[in-house]
Design a protein around this motif. Structure first.
Motif, PDB file in Angstrom:
ATOM      1  N   GLU A 292      87.752  83.337  19.728  1.00 52.72           N
ATOM      2  CA  GLU A 292      86.440  82.384  19.704  1.00 52.72           C
ATOM      3  C   GLU A 292      85.190  83.056  19.458  1.00 52.72           C
ATOM      4  O   GLU A 292      84.828  84.124  20.145  1.00 52.72           O
ATOM      5  N   SER A 294      80.759  82.183  18.010  1.00 56.55           N
ATOM      6  CA  SER A 294      79.931  81.233  17.839  1.00 56.55           C
ATOM      7  C   SER A 294      79.000  81.310  16.583  1.00 56.55           C
ATOM      8  O   SER A 294      78.554  80.629  15.963  1.00 56.55           O
ATOM      9  N   ARG A 296      81.150  81.748  13.037  1.00 54.26           N
ATOM     10  CA  ARG A 296      82.175  82.045  12.453  1.00 54.26           C
ATOM     11  C   ARG A 296      81.880  82.325  10.991  1.00 54.26           C
ATOM     12  O   ARG A 296      82.700  83.033  10.350  1.00 54.26           O
ATOM     13  N   SER A 341      85.289  74.767  15.746  1.00 57.16           N
ATOM     14  CA  SER A 341      84.135  75.433  14.988  1.00 57.16           C
ATOM     15  C   SER A 341      84.025  76.841  15.306  1.00 57.16           C
ATOM     16  O   SER A 341      83.279  77.339  14.817  1.00 57.16           O
ATOM     17  N   ARG A 342      84.812  76.953  16.474  1.00 59.06           N
ATOM     18  CA  ARG A 342      84.632  78.585  16.972  1.00 59.06           C
ATOM     19  C   ARG A 342      85.727  79.566  16.945  1.00 59.06           C
ATOM     20  O   ARG A 342      85.484  80.679  16.627  1.00 59.06           O
TER      21      ARG A 342
END
Ligand SMILES: *Cc1c(COP(=O)(O)O)cnc(C)c1O
Length: 370
Positions: A292, A294, A296, A341-342
């Motif tokens: 993950e 923040s 990407r 989204s991560r």
């Protein structure tokens, strides 16, 4: 046109280079035999794959999507029945449910394993629920003990989507050997991949295996007798021959994937990145290595610029897809919504070298933010 990245996501070129003599001979044997569909090459692969997973029966079929719909249909699931699965999966999991007339009921995932949250599954059960369909996403086995307990206590069938989990284990059991049936995909990029489309269903239930063999082949009992309305969803012999060669290397490839994953984990976790974590009794097979971040888009772009392929599995969850949003219901997906989204998938495969991985790690840590 994009040129081939310096470090591809999965290096099938290098894999074929190493298998070439063995592989060409195996394919040549099918060409010489003219037994192109089902037949001895498929039967031989089915026996070897069942033995590898320590299950009684493997039934080869056309792909991993037909494997899911064949398994559900052969178990008697259809119109009006609800099947609980995750929103965070490949689209085929849901389309296979819908195409046999059943209703997918999406639930959220656990934030550490990225697989189905058993409590969310329990809360989604209604009088119409017939089956649980957990997905061993990224090659991480789901929490099968609570799911099996839930299935037993509520009288539900348990079908595993093991398309990404060939050879993964929970304790001594292979993923795929725990439910009433499990489905596999041999899409070329999977841990065990054909040179075209192929799939399989595995089970310990003899009657179910017999029904699956009929359904995949026009409902046939014998050449001219059709017991049931079936499909043409057979496995072809060239794919079976390819898979028989590759199956002999799967264990080594999976070991190498775990080595690479632990090298990634060591650096990334130390720098504060969240990566897949699973309980100690679980042996994952890292079909994908997911971390993950923040930022990407910047990470993917920067790595692409350095000739390193990355992916996102999957950026749009099924409850937000045009095709599937109408099955969202009133349920909420806080974990899925947060991670989509991560997440970013970094190159991993049996052929990736340490030196290549170091380039990936350097590029990643120079730009990524937790
Ligand atoms: C690949 C995959 C499938 C579909 O398999 P195909 O062989 O492409 O039809 C289903 N479920 C999951 C989780 C997959 O990764």
């Amino acid at each position: 046109m994009n040129s081939q990245p310096r470090i591809p996501f999965v290096n099938l070129d290098r894999q074929y280079d190493r298998l070439r003599p063995q592989m060409n001979e195996a394919i040549q044997a099918v060409l010489d035999s003219k037994a192109f569909i089902q037949g001895p090459f498929v039967e031989s692969f089915e026996r070897a794959f069942a033995e590898y997973l320590n299950v009684k029966y493997a039934v080869g079929c056309s792909n991993g999507t037909s494997a899911i719909s064949l398994a559900l249909e052969a178990l008697g699931i259809g119109q009006g029945d609800e099947v609980i699965t995750v929103s965070h999966t490949f689209a085929a999991t849901a389309s296979a449910i819908i195409k046999i007339g059943a209703t997918p009921v999406f639930v959220d995932i656990d934030k550490d394993s990225y697989t189905i949250d058993p409590r969310a599954a329990e809360e989604a059960i209604t009088p119409r629920t017939k089956a649980l369909l957990p997905v061993h996403l990224y090659g991480t086995p789901c929490a099968m003990a609570p799911l099996a307990q839930l299935a037993k206590s509520r009288g539900l069938l348990l079908v595993e989507d093991a398309a990404q989990a060939h050879g993964a284990k929970l304790g001594d059991n292979c993923a795929g050997a725990i439910g009433d049936a499990a489905t596999f995909s041999f899409y070329p990029g999977k841990n065990l991949g054909a040179y075209g489309d192929a799939g399989a269903i595995v089970t310990n239930n003899e009657a179910l295996a017999a029904q699956l063999r009929k359904l995949r082949d026009h409902g046939r009992r014998s050449k001219y007798v059709h017991d049931t309305v079936g499909y043409n969803q057979r496995m072809d012999a060239i794919q079976a021959a390819v898979l028989s060669v590759k199956l002999q290397h799967l264990e080594d490839w999976n070991i190498r994937r775990r080595e690479l994953a632990s090298r990634y984990d060591m650096v990334l976790r130390q720098k504060g990145f969240k990566t897949i974590s699973c309980p100690d009794d679980v042996t994952p097979v890292y079909h994908l290595y997911v971390a993950e971040v923040s930022n990407r888009d910047s990470v993917a772009k920067r790595m692409e610029g350095e000739g390193i392929a990355t992916g996102v599995h999957y950026p749009v969850p099924l409850h937000q897809q045009p095709a599937f949003a109408s099955w969202k219901g009133a349920r909420e997906f806080p974990v899925t919504d947060r991670i989509v989204s991560r997440i970013i998938s970094l190159p991993i495969c049996g052929e990736l070298t340490n030196a290549e991985q170091d380039l990936v790690i350097d590029a990643f840590v120079s730009v990524a933010e937790p």
